[in-house]
Design a protein around this motif. Structure first.
Motif, short mmCIF file in Angstrom:
data_model
loop_
_atom_site.label_atom_id
_atom_site.label_comp_id
_atom_site.label_asym_id
_atom_site.label_seq_id
_atom_site.Cartn_x
_atom_site.Cartn_y
_atom_site.Cartn_z
N PRO A 260 22.40 -14.47 -30.47
CA PRO A 260 22.11 -13.91 -31.80
C PRO A 260 22.81 -12.58 -31.99
O PRO A 260 23.03 -11.83 -31.04
N THR A 261 23.16 -12.30 -33.24
CA THR A 261 23.77 -11.01 -33.57
C THR A 261 22.68 -9.95 -33.56
O THR A 261 21.72 -10.02 -34.33
N THR A 262 22.81 -8.98 -32.67
CA THR A 262 21.80 -7.94 -32.53
C THR A 262 22.43 -6.59 -32.80
O THR A 262 23.49 -6.26 -32.25
N LEU A 263 21.80 -5.82 -33.68
CA LEU A 263 22.29 -4.49 -34.04
C LEU A 263 21.32 -3.43 -33.53
O LEU A 263 20.12 -3.67 -33.40
N ARG A 264 21.85 -2.25 -33.22
CA ARG A 264 21.02 -1.11 -32.85
C ARG A 264 21.10 -0.11 -34.01
O ARG A 264 22.17 0.42 -34.31
N ILE A 265 19.95 0.12 -34.63
CA ILE A 265 19.92 0.86 -35.89
C ILE A 265 18.77 1.88 -35.85
O ILE A 265 17.68 1.56 -35.37
N PRO A 266 18.99 3.10 -36.36
CA PRO A 266 17.88 4.07 -36.42
C PRO A 266 16.88 3.72 -37.51
O PRO A 266 17.26 3.25 -38.59
N ASN B 193 28.71 1.76 -46.54
CA ASN B 193 29.97 2.42 -46.17
C ASN B 193 30.29 2.26 -44.69
O ASN B 193 30.69 3.20 -44.01
N GLY B 194 30.09 1.03 -44.20
CA GLY B 194 30.43 0.73 -42.80
C GLY B 194 29.34 1.05 -41.80
O GLY B 194 29.52 0.84 -40.60
N GLU B 195 28.20 1.55 -42.26
CA GLU B 195 27.10 1.90 -41.37
C GLU B 195 25.90 1.01 -41.65
O GLU B 195 25.43 0.92 -42.79
N TRP B 196 25.41 0.33 -40.61
CA TRP B 196 24.26 -0.55 -40.77
C TRP B 196 22.97 0.27 -40.90
O TRP B 196 22.74 1.22 -40.14
N GLN B 197 22.14 -0.13 -41.87
CA GLN B 197 20.86 0.52 -42.09
C GLN B 197 19.80 -0.55 -42.34
O GLN B 197 20.13 -1.66 -42.77
N LYS C 153 20.84 -8.59 -46.51
CA LYS C 153 20.68 -9.44 -45.34
C LYS C 153 19.27 -9.25 -44.79
O LYS C 153 18.60 -8.25 -45.08
N VAL C 154 18.82 -10.22 -44.00
CA VAL C 154 17.47 -10.16 -43.45
C VAL C 154 17.56 -10.09 -41.93
O VAL C 154 18.40 -10.74 -41.31
N GLU D 265 16.31 -2.34 -31.95
CA GLU D 265 17.17 -3.52 -31.99
C GLU D 265 16.72 -4.39 -33.15
O GLU D 265 15.52 -4.58 -33.39
N VAL D 266 17.70 -4.93 -33.85
CA VAL D 266 17.44 -5.79 -35.01
C VAL D 266 18.25 -7.07 -34.85
O VAL D 266 19.46 -7.03 -34.67
N ILE D 267 17.56 -8.21 -34.88
CA ILE D 267 18.23 -9.50 -34.84
C ILE D 267 18.60 -9.87 -36.26
O ILE D 267 17.75 -9.96 -37.14
N LEU D 268 19.88 -10.08 -36.50
CA LEU D 268 20.35 -10.43 -37.84
C LEU D 268 20.19 -11.92 -38.05
O LEU D 268 20.68 -12.74 -37.27
N LEU D 269 19.48 -12.31 -39.09
CA LEU D 269 19.23 -13.73 -39.37
C LEU D 269 20.30 -14.27 -40.33
O LEU D 269 20.86 -13.53 -41.12
#
Length: 403
Positions: free
Chosen positions: A325-331, A354-358, A382-383, A399-403
């Motif tokens: 799964p696509t996993t992001l690390r986000i504050p 602007n290129g930064e995941w939130q 996106k969810v 950590e956030v799993i991108l669905l």
């Protein structure tokens, strides 16, 4: 049977399952979209098979690069046979983009780097040898592997296969996935509400779509009543007809949770029952009749989350795909409160600013397991599933799993 295990242990169990693909079939090129390639594909010839022009220009030989004027012999459009450039005088042939470079020519000057006069062609900016020319085999060489076995084919791959004149593509067979939904309160689509029932079969069609978009062949059985004999009969039928069976509802500890009852009666075939997560703690994974069976909780959020976390890894194994799964690390944008000790997968919006995941929790009415519209934000964000092991302060990295 392991009970009430942690999420990491459940992941390791699923990862360790040894699943042999069902077989290989050949499908027409367009039908291969989204399928898993069963054999590597190699180039049967060089591409291009002969040098080609990358520009509209004039082809000539480097033997005459010092000539002030080149005599134009004619035109060479794309698709024409390879012309031959004589070498007994400073000649050139007008050669268009995609056309074969004339024999004996090794230089190409773009039309904007030269001018045509009454005497012939005058070169203003002299190119380098081979510049603006796509050489034989620049794309790929004969025998070069272009697509690896186990590639999940997308539209780019389809284009490449078409360029290779591949008509029928070898792919792994899709697993059949049976879907069992139970509950006296449920209505099938098209039915009119009666006797107080007004809950439609969202889970069945959610799972049907999930199986379909992840490469399986879904089979949705009729809604089952809270009747043990009926549930058992359809479970046996689904196990006979399908490679994976998923149930939704009846997996908890209520008097009418007959899926749970049947799992208890077949406890020796149950791999694990209960995972310390929220939502979806009552998930069960079993090997019934040597088939893979998942009992998912009945609340829609729980059904969706447990499919993503537990069913997909097994479904992907049947397709010879690695489930990553696509996993992001986000504050975190805010403080997050949490009192439950279970590992929580909290639905959130995921946005790229602007290129930064939130992430944010805007529009999430509650985090109860029954609110499916939490996964359908109105602004097309996106969810994701924000993984929370405890309460967090604003700015903490999660950590956030991108669905």
């Amino acid at each position: 049977m392991q009970t009430k295990i942690d999420f990491q242990s459940a992941k390791e169990i699923l990862k360790s399952q040894n699943i042999i693909p069902l077989g290989i079939e050949r499908v027409f090129l367009h039908a291969a979209l989204g399928r898993t390639l069963a054999h590597s594909i190699s180039a049967t010839s060089d591409m291009p098979t002969t040098p080609l022009s990358n520009m509209d220009g004039y082809a000539f030989s480097s033997h005459f690069r010092d000539s002030k004027i080149l005599k134009i012999l004619g035109e060479n459009p794309a698709g024409a046979a390879i012309p031959t450039l004589p070498l007994d005088a400073p000649y050139t042939i007008k050669t268009f983009t995609g056309a074969k470079i004339p024999l004996n020519a090794d230089m190409l000057v773009p039309i904007e780097h030269c001018k045509v006069t009454q005497e012939g062609l005058e070169i203003i900016i002299m190119p380098k040898i081979g510049q603006f020319i796509r050489q034989q085999g620049d794309n790929y060489k004969k025998g070069e592997t272009l697509l690896a076995k186990n590639t999940r084919l997308n539209s780019h791959h389809i284009g490449l296969l078409a360029s290779l004149n591949q008509i029928f593509i070898p792919v792994f067979e899709k697993p059949k996935v049976g879907i069992l939904i139970s509950g006296n309160e449920l209505l099938e689509l098209g039915e009119k509400a009666s006797n107080g029932s007004d809950i439609y079969n969202a889970n069945g069609h959610l799972l049907f779509a999930k199986v379909l978009e992840n490469g399986g062949i879904p089979k949705l059985y009729p809604i089952l009543k809270d009747d043990k004999a009926q549930v058992q009969n359809f479970l046996n039928l689904a196990l006979k007809e399908c490679d994976i069976v998923i149930s939704s509802g009846g997996a908890s500890v209520g008097d009418y949770d007959y899926i749970a009852t049947l799992c208890e009666e077949r406890a020796k075939e149950v791999v694990f029952k209960g995972v310390n997560i929220k939502p979806g703690q009552h998930i069960t994974y079993a090997h019934f009749n040597q088939k893979h069976f998942f009992a998912l909780p009945g609340f829609p959020n729980s059904t969706l989350v447990t499919f993503e976390l537990f069913v997909k890894p097994i479904l992907y194994k049947f397709l010879e795909l690695s489930f990553t799964p696509t996993t992001l690390r986000i504050p975190l944008p805010q403080d997050v409160h949490k009192t439950d000790t279970r590992l929580e997968f909290r639905v959130c919006n995921v946005r790229n600013h602007n290129g930064e995941w939130q992430i944010d929790f805007t529009g999430k009415k509650d985090f109860q397991s029954a609110i499916l519209n939490n996964f359908c934000p109105l602004d097309n964000a996106k969810v994701g599933l924000c993984i929370l092991d405890s309460a967090k302060k604003k700015g903490a990295i999660v950590e956030v799993i991108l669905l």
